[in-house]
Each structure stands twice: as C-alpha cells, then as structure tokens.
Enzyme design. Structure first.
Site, PDB file in Angstrom:
ATOM      1  N   ARG A   3      36.926  53.982  57.022  1.00 50.85           N
ATOM      2  CA  ARG A   3      36.569  53.906  55.595  1.00 50.85           C
ATOM      3  C   ARG A   3      37.073  55.126  54.838  1.00 50.85           C
ATOM      4  NH1 ARG A   3      30.588  52.641  55.217  1.00 50.85           N
ATOM      5  NH2 ARG A   3      30.997  52.623  52.977  1.00 50.85           N
TER       6      ARG A   3
ATOM      7  N   CYS B 123      25.561  68.384  59.445  1.00 46.66           N
ATOM      8  CA  CYS B 123      25.192  68.505  60.849  1.00 46.66           C
ATOM      9  C   CYS B 123      23.992  67.613  61.166  1.00 46.66           C
ATOM     10  CB  CYS B 123      24.836  69.976  61.150  1.00 46.66           C
ATOM     11  SG  CYS B 123      24.175  70.210  62.814  1.00 46.66           S
TER      12      CYS B 123
ATOM     13  N   CYS C 137      25.413  75.724  64.136  1.00 48.32           N
ATOM     14  CA  CYS C 137      24.404  75.790  65.225  1.00 48.32           C
ATOM     15  C   CYS C 137      25.012  75.467  66.583  1.00 48.32           C
ATOM     16  CB  CYS C 137      23.246  74.825  64.912  1.00 48.32           C
ATOM     17  SG  CYS C 137      23.697  73.087  65.010  1.00 48.32           S
TER      18      CYS C 137
ATOM     19  N   CYS D 265      28.847  71.009  65.232  1.00 50.50           N
ATOM     20  CA  CYS D 265      28.528  71.834  64.056  1.00 50.50           C
ATOM     21  C   CYS D 265      29.010  73.265  64.304  1.00 50.50           C
ATOM     22  CB  CYS D 265      27.013  71.835  63.829  1.00 50.50           C
ATOM     23  SG  CYS D 265      26.502  73.031  62.582  1.00 50.50           S
TER      24      CYS D 265
ATOM     25  N   HIS E 140      24.018  57.358  47.445  1.00 49.83           N
ATOM     26  CA  HIS E 140      24.116  57.256  48.904  1.00 49.83           C
ATOM     27  C   HIS E 140      25.079  58.271  49.499  1.00 49.83           C
ATOM     28  CE1 HIS E 140      22.857  52.785  48.206  1.00 49.83           C
ATOM     29  NE2 HIS E 140      21.831  53.608  48.159  1.00 49.83           N
TER      30      HIS E 140
ATOM     31  N   TYR F 159      33.535  55.109  60.136  1.00 49.31           N
ATOM     32  CA  TYR F 159      33.647  55.978  58.959  1.00 49.31           C
ATOM     33  C   TYR F 159      35.048  56.571  58.801  1.00 49.31           C
ATOM     34  CZ  TYR F 159      28.903  55.162  57.767  1.00 49.31           C
ATOM     35  OH  TYR F 159      27.765  54.515  57.356  1.00 49.31           O
TER      36      TYR F 159
ATOM     37  N   CYS G  14      21.201  70.924  61.925  1.00 49.97           N
ATOM     38  CA  CYS G  14      20.815  72.037  61.019  1.00 49.97           C
ATOM     39  C   CYS G  14      21.271  71.711  59.589  1.00 49.97           C
ATOM     40  CB  CYS G  14      21.449  73.353  61.517  1.00 49.97           C
ATOM     41  SG  CYS G  14      23.225  73.472  61.248  1.00 49.97           S
TER      42      CYS G  14
HETATM   43  C1  BV8 Z   1      15.146  54.384  51.930  1.00 48.68           C
HETATM   44  C2  BV8 Z   1      25.778  54.537  52.555  1.00 48.68           C
HETATM   45  C3  BV8 Z   1      12.997  55.128  52.603  1.00 48.68           C
HETATM   46  C4  BV8 Z   1      26.262  54.239  53.945  1.00 48.68           C
HETATM   47  C5  BV8 Z   1      24.288  52.686  51.972  1.00 48.68           C
HETATM   48  C6  BV8 Z   1      12.232  49.170  49.480  1.00 48.68           C
HETATM   49  C7  BV8 Z   1      12.200  50.499  49.117  1.00 48.68           C
HETATM   50  C8  BV8 Z   1      12.880  51.452  49.868  1.00 48.68           C
HETATM   51  C9  BV8 Z   1      13.634  51.075  50.996  1.00 48.68           C
HETATM   52  C10 BV8 Z   1      13.673  49.747  51.351  1.00 48.68           C
HETATM   53  C11 BV8 Z   1      12.967  48.795  50.597  1.00 48.68           C
HETATM   54  N1  BV8 Z   1      13.206  47.589  51.172  1.00 48.68           N
HETATM   55  C12 BV8 Z   1      14.032  47.750  52.240  1.00 48.68           C
HETATM   56  C13 BV8 Z   1      14.310  49.044  52.392  1.00 48.68           C
HETATM   57  C14 BV8 Z   1      15.150  49.613  53.449  1.00 48.68           C
HETATM   58  C15 BV8 Z   1      16.609  49.735  53.046  1.00 48.68           C
HETATM   59  C16 BV8 Z   1      17.135  48.523  52.354  1.00 48.68           C
HETATM   60  O1  BV8 Z   1      17.260  48.499  51.133  1.00 48.68           O
HETATM   61  N2  BV8 Z   1      17.477  47.516  53.136  1.00 48.68           N
HETATM   62  C17 BV8 Z   1      18.029  46.306  52.572  1.00 48.68           C
HETATM   63  C18 BV8 Z   1      19.255  45.886  53.347  1.00 48.68           C
HETATM   64  C19 BV8 Z   1      16.946  45.254  52.571  1.00 48.68           C
HETATM   65  N3  BV8 Z   1      16.801  50.905  52.204  1.00 48.68           N
HETATM   66  C20 BV8 Z   1      17.008  52.071  52.809  1.00 48.68           C
HETATM   67  O2  BV8 Z   1      16.980  52.225  54.009  1.00 48.68           O
HETATM   68  C21 BV8 Z   1      17.255  53.266  51.911  1.00 48.68           C
HETATM   69  N4  BV8 Z   1      16.382  54.298  52.357  1.00 48.68           N
HETATM   70  O3  BV8 Z   1      14.736  53.901  50.943  1.00 48.68           O
HETATM   71  O4  BV8 Z   1      14.397  55.108  52.796  1.00 48.68           O
HETATM   72  C22 BV8 Z   1      12.545  56.368  53.278  1.00 48.68           C
HETATM   73  C23 BV8 Z   1      11.689  57.210  52.580  1.00 48.68           C
HETATM   74  C24 BV8 Z   1      11.222  58.346  53.217  1.00 48.68           C
HETATM   75  C25 BV8 Z   1      11.632  58.662  54.523  1.00 48.68           C
HETATM   76  C26 BV8 Z   1      12.509  57.819  55.198  1.00 48.68           C
HETATM   77  C27 BV8 Z   1      12.980  56.650  54.577  1.00 48.68           C
HETATM   78  C28 BV8 Z   1      18.675  53.787  52.065  1.00 48.68           C
HETATM   79  C29 BV8 Z   1      19.663  52.759  51.612  1.00 48.68           C
HETATM   80  C30 BV8 Z   1      21.085  53.376  51.608  1.00 48.68           C
HETATM   81  C31 BV8 Z   1      21.938  52.732  52.668  1.00 48.68           C
HETATM   82  N5  BV8 Z   1      23.298  53.262  52.596  1.00 48.68           N
HETATM   83  N6  BV8 Z   1      25.495  53.270  51.863  1.00 48.68           N
HETATM   84  C32 BV8 Z   1      27.590  53.555  53.918  1.00 48.68           C
HETATM   85  O5  BV8 Z   1      28.101  53.190  52.849  1.00 48.68           O
HETATM   86  O6  BV8 Z   1      28.144  53.403  55.038  1.00 48.68           O
HETATM   87  S1  BV8 Z   1      24.047  51.218  51.239  1.00 48.68           S
HETATM   88  C33 BV8 Z   1      25.509  50.311  51.213  1.00 48.68           C
HETATM   89  O7  BV8 Z   1      25.163  49.014  50.693  1.00 48.68           O
HETATM   90  C34 BV8 Z   1      26.584  50.789  50.251  1.00 48.68           C
HETATM   91  O8  BV8 Z   1      26.264  51.974  49.570  1.00 48.68           O
HETATM   92  C35 BV8 Z   1      26.685  49.630  49.265  1.00 48.68           C
HETATM   93  O9  BV8 Z   1      27.059  49.987  48.011  1.00 48.68           O
HETATM   94  C36 BV8 Z   1      25.281  49.231  49.297  1.00 48.68           C
HETATM   95  C37 BV8 Z   1      24.755  48.105  48.570  1.00 48.68           C
HETATM   96  O10 BV8 Z   1      25.592  47.037  48.565  1.00 48.68           O
HETATM   97  P1  BV8 Z   1      26.387  46.682  47.223  1.00 48.68           P
HETATM   98  O11 BV8 Z   1      26.967  47.925  46.667  1.00 48.68           O
HETATM   99  O12 BV8 Z   1      25.544  45.876  46.340  1.00 48.68           O
HETATM  100  O13 BV8 Z   1      27.558  45.889  47.872  1.00 48.68           O
HETATM  101  P2  BV8 Z   1      27.498  44.394  48.423  1.00 48.68           P
HETATM  102  O14 BV8 Z   1      28.679  44.263  49.316  1.00 48.68           O
HETATM  103  O15 BV8 Z   1      26.141  44.049  48.917  1.00 48.68           O
HETATM  104  O16 BV8 Z   1      27.711  43.510  47.104  1.00 48.68           O
HETATM  105  C38 BV8 Z   1      28.915  43.602  46.392  1.00 48.68           C
HETATM  106  C39 BV8 Z   1      28.684  42.862  45.087  1.00 48.68           C
HETATM  107  O17 BV8 Z   1      29.858  42.979  44.295  1.00 48.68           O
HETATM  108  C40 BV8 Z   1      28.436  41.383  45.276  1.00 48.68           C
HETATM  109  O18 BV8 Z   1      27.389  40.978  44.401  1.00 48.68           O
HETATM  110  C41 BV8 Z   1      29.763  40.738  44.856  1.00 48.68           C
HETATM  111  O19 BV8 Z   1      29.554  39.454  44.249  1.00 48.68           O
HETATM  112  C42 BV8 Z   1      30.256  41.703  43.839  1.00 48.68           C
HETATM  113  N7  BV8 Z   1      31.717  41.789  43.714  1.00 48.68           N
HETATM  114  C43 BV8 Z   1      32.655  41.645  44.695  1.00 48.68           C
HETATM  115  N8  BV8 Z   1      33.874  41.857  44.171  1.00 48.68           N
HETATM  116  C44 BV8 Z   1      33.705  42.175  42.846  1.00 48.68           C
HETATM  117  C45 BV8 Z   1      32.332  42.129  42.556  1.00 48.68           C
HETATM  118  N9  BV8 Z   1      31.845  42.373  41.331  1.00 48.68           N
HETATM  119  C46 BV8 Z   1      32.726  42.679  40.364  1.00 48.68           C
HETATM  120  N10 BV8 Z   1      34.055  42.754  40.565  1.00 48.68           N
HETATM  121  C47 BV8 Z   1      34.581  42.501  41.790  1.00 48.68           C
HETATM  122  N11 BV8 Z   1      35.921  42.540  41.960  1.00 48.68           N
END
Ligand code: BV8
Length: 294
Positions: A76, A135, A187, A184, A127, A73, A138
């Site tokens: 990033r 923290c 806490c 933190c 996100h 991080y 807390c």
């Molecule tokens: C949750 C922060 C529930 C951290 C990120 C169904 C419902 C709910 C959850 C799930 C579900 N199925 C699966 C899940 C679990 C999981 C999930 O989705 N897993 C996936 C991998 C299958 N989801 C979660 O865990 C979410 N939580 O729903 O919890 C819950 C409820 C109650 C209690 C407990 C839990 C949380 C998901 C958030 C994760 N955090 N970011 C960090 O950034 O370090 S996500 C991370 O990936 C980034 O934010 C990023 O943006 C995101 C998604 O990726 P994209 O943005 O699409 O980026 P990617 O690289 O994949 O693609 C880039 C695209 O751009 C490509 O298509 C490419 O062709 C294109 N491109 C490239 N260059 C260009 C371009 N386009 C235009 N111009 C260009 N120049």
C-alpha cells in the site's frame, strides 16, 4: 452534468446552500482516492489477494505474522507513493484556503491530502498515515518515512510494480520472518510498525476532543460525506453528530439546518441521503467534487 454522474439533487440548489454555509465539515473515505488508482477496502479493489484487508489491519494480525502484515502495508505504501492526488483532493484543499470555517476529516492513510497541500490546520487524519512509523513498544516515531521498499525483505519485484506474488493469490507469498523486520532504533526491543490506527485501536484522544469541540462550538451548516461506506466507527458518526449540533450541548441555533451532502459512486438508489435538506450526488468523487466546490 456528464452522463457518468447521476445527480439526485440540483447542483444550483447545492451551490446556493454552499454559498450561505459558514461552517463546513467533510468526512472522507477510500472512495476519494479511487480516482488516484488506489483500491478501496470494500468493493472490487477491497480485497488484497485472498486476504480481507480488514483482517490484516489489526494488532492481532501483526502480532501473529508481522511479515505478512508488513507486506500488505509495503504494497500500500508503494501504491500510494506511485499515486497522485486527484482533482477532488485539490478541490478540498482549495476550499480550505477559501473557507477558514471548513474542516476536513479523512479516514485515508495514503497521504494524498498532504501532497495536495491541504492546509494542515484544517485536516485531521483520523486513522494516521502509511508513512508514519512507530514502535510496537515505546513512544519512538518516525513521522515521515517514505522508504520504498521499507526494508530489503519487503522489496517489490521491480520498480514499477510490487512483486507479482503480492498480487496473485495463486502465488505463495514468501514468508518474511520477524528477524528480518526493522527493530525500534530507540528501545531496540520493539518492532517498527505502520503509524496507522488498526481495528480495535483507539483513535488519538486529543484529536477526537478537538473534533468534538469544533463541531459543538457553532452550528455546522454542511457536512460533505465523500467516498465512504460509513461502516467504520467512530468516523461514521461525525455527520450525524454535526447535524445534531454536536450532540453534547452544541449550540443548535433555531432555524439553521445542517445539510448532509453524500458524494459516492453508489448512492444506493438515491436513498443515500436522509432529509429534504440533504443532497446526494452519485459518481466519481474525482469528477464530482471539483464541480460541486468550484
Ligand atoms: C475504535 C487504518 C475503540 C488502517 C482504518 C463503535 C464505536 C467505536 C468503535 C466501533 C464501533 N463499532 C465497531 C467498532 C470497531 C471498529 C469498527 O468500526 N468496525 C467496523 C468494521 C464495524 N472501529 C475501530 O476499531 C476503531 N477503533 O473505535 O477503538 C477503542 C477505544 C479505546 C481503547 C481501544 C479501542 C478504529 C477504526 C480504524 C480502522 N483503521 N484504517 C488501514 O488503512 O490499513 S479503517 C479503513 O476503513 C480505512 O481507513 C478506510 O478508509 C476505512 C473505512 O472505509 P471507507 O473509507 O468507507 O472505504 P470503503 O472501502 O468501506 O468504502 C469506499 C466507499 O467509496 C464506498 O461507499 C464506495 O461506494 C465509494 N466509492 C468507491 N469509488 C468511488 C467512491 N465514491 C466516490 N468516488 C469513487 N470513485
């Protein structure tokens, strides 16, 4: 249309639909910031060293080795601070100022929408942000922390680039012990952690309710799906939720159709959009969006 952009749809037909659209939703992903030089999660820049970014963006990874996750991080944060909003960020911010019925949902945590002065009432950071700190134990938060390096143990090797060790998989990463990471101030027991939503963590519940309510309130005329692979949920579900009028008893007035407009570097051979009411534009969002939203 410059040669670097392949349009699978007519720009004039898109402009006609945009002109008659009152409620417009955008769902943005890492591809929006690619033109600002920030690597995406998937694709060439998607792997950080030999670690898959996805395995680092989890509470379990932080629990197991907070120093490694903080290095990810810190790198990033450093890159995002050096990056600048690109014309696509400004085009979205300008659309918000011109269209009160426009709402932008972004998966990106790089703070570039905010730095492009996107009106905050029309922006939801699904996100969280690299620059919000919280923290592990807390409710303490520091909502706007741009310290770089975040702490001495995470200092990059030089001002203009992170330590080569962070980038070169061959170089062994220095281990940063837990004791050298900031605690933190409230806490005193928890660790400070990035204020982002990790995989397996819930998105902010109130924000999700607000989004559901915004979508259900009135028919969404257009959804812009910009630079996202649509693989992360629940963000990946909002476009279809909007098309179905909110899906929760949303007022789907007869006759109006929701157009889903996909802007992506790869439109998987033009099938990137679903129906005749949809649009697909293949190319760099940084170049495409200003033209589409002018
Ligand atoms: C949750 C922060 C529930 C951290 C990120 C169904 C419902 C709910 C959850 C799930 C579900 N199925 C699966 C899940 C679990 C999981 C999930 O989705 N897993 C996936 C991998 C299958 N989801 C979660 O865990 C979410 N939580 O729903 O919890 C819950 C409820 C109650 C209690 C407990 C839990 C949380 C998901 C958030 C994760 N955090 N970011 C960090 O950034 O370090 S996500 C991370 O990936 C980034 O934010 C990023 O943006 C995101 C998604 O990726 P994209 O943005 O699409 O980026 P990617 O690289 O994949 O693609 C880039 C695209 O751009 C490509 O298509 C490419 O062709 C294109 N491109 C490239 N260059 C260009 C371009 N386009 C235009 N111009 C260009 N120049």
């Amino acid at each position: 249309m410059p040669p670097s952009i392949t349009s699978y749809s007519s720009i004039s037909a898109f402009h006609a639909k945009l002109a008659q659209s009152k409620r417009i939703l955008a769902v943005c992903g890492a591809g929006l910031s690619a033109a600002s030089g920030l690597p995406t999660f998937r694709g060439a820049g998607g792997l950080w060293r030999n670690h898959d970014a996805m395995t680092l963006a989890t509470p379990e990874a932080f629990e197991a080795d907070p120093g490694l996750v903080w290095m990810f991080y810190a790198y990033r944060r450093h890159m995002a601070l050096k990056a600048k909003p690109n014309p696509a960020h400004y085009a979205l911010a300008e659309l918000a100022r011109r269209r009160p019925g426009f709402m932008c949902l972004s998966q990106n945590v790089d703070n570039l929408h905010v730095r492009a002065s996107h009106p905050s009432s029309q922006l939801k950071l699904l996100h969280g942000s690299l620059f919000a700190i919280k923290c592990t134990e807390c409710s303490w938060t520091d909502p706007n922390n741009t310290l770089d390096p975040f702490c001495p143990s995470l200092a990059p090797a030089s001002d203009d680039s992170p330590s080569p060790a962070l980038l070169d998989p061959k170089n062994p990463l220095a281990h940063v012990p837990r004791e050298e990471l900031p605690r933190c101030p409230e806490c005193k027991t928890g660790l400070q952690r990035p204020g982002v939503v990790w995989f397996g963590e819930a998105l902010d519940e109130q924000m999700l309710r607000d989004i559901d309510e915004w979508i259900a309130r009135e028919q969404v005329d257009m959804v812009l799906v910009v630079g996202t692979s649509g693989t992360v949920w629940p963000a990946a579900g909002f476009a279809e939720q909007a098309r179905s009028g909110g899906g929760k008893g949303g007022k789907k007035q007869g006759g109006t159709t929701t157009s889903v407009v996909t802007v992506n570097m790869e439109l998987d051979g033009g099938r990137g959009y679903l129906s005749k009411n949809d649009f697909g534009f293949e190319g760099d969002a940084g170049e495409l969006l200003p033209k589409l939203l002018e």
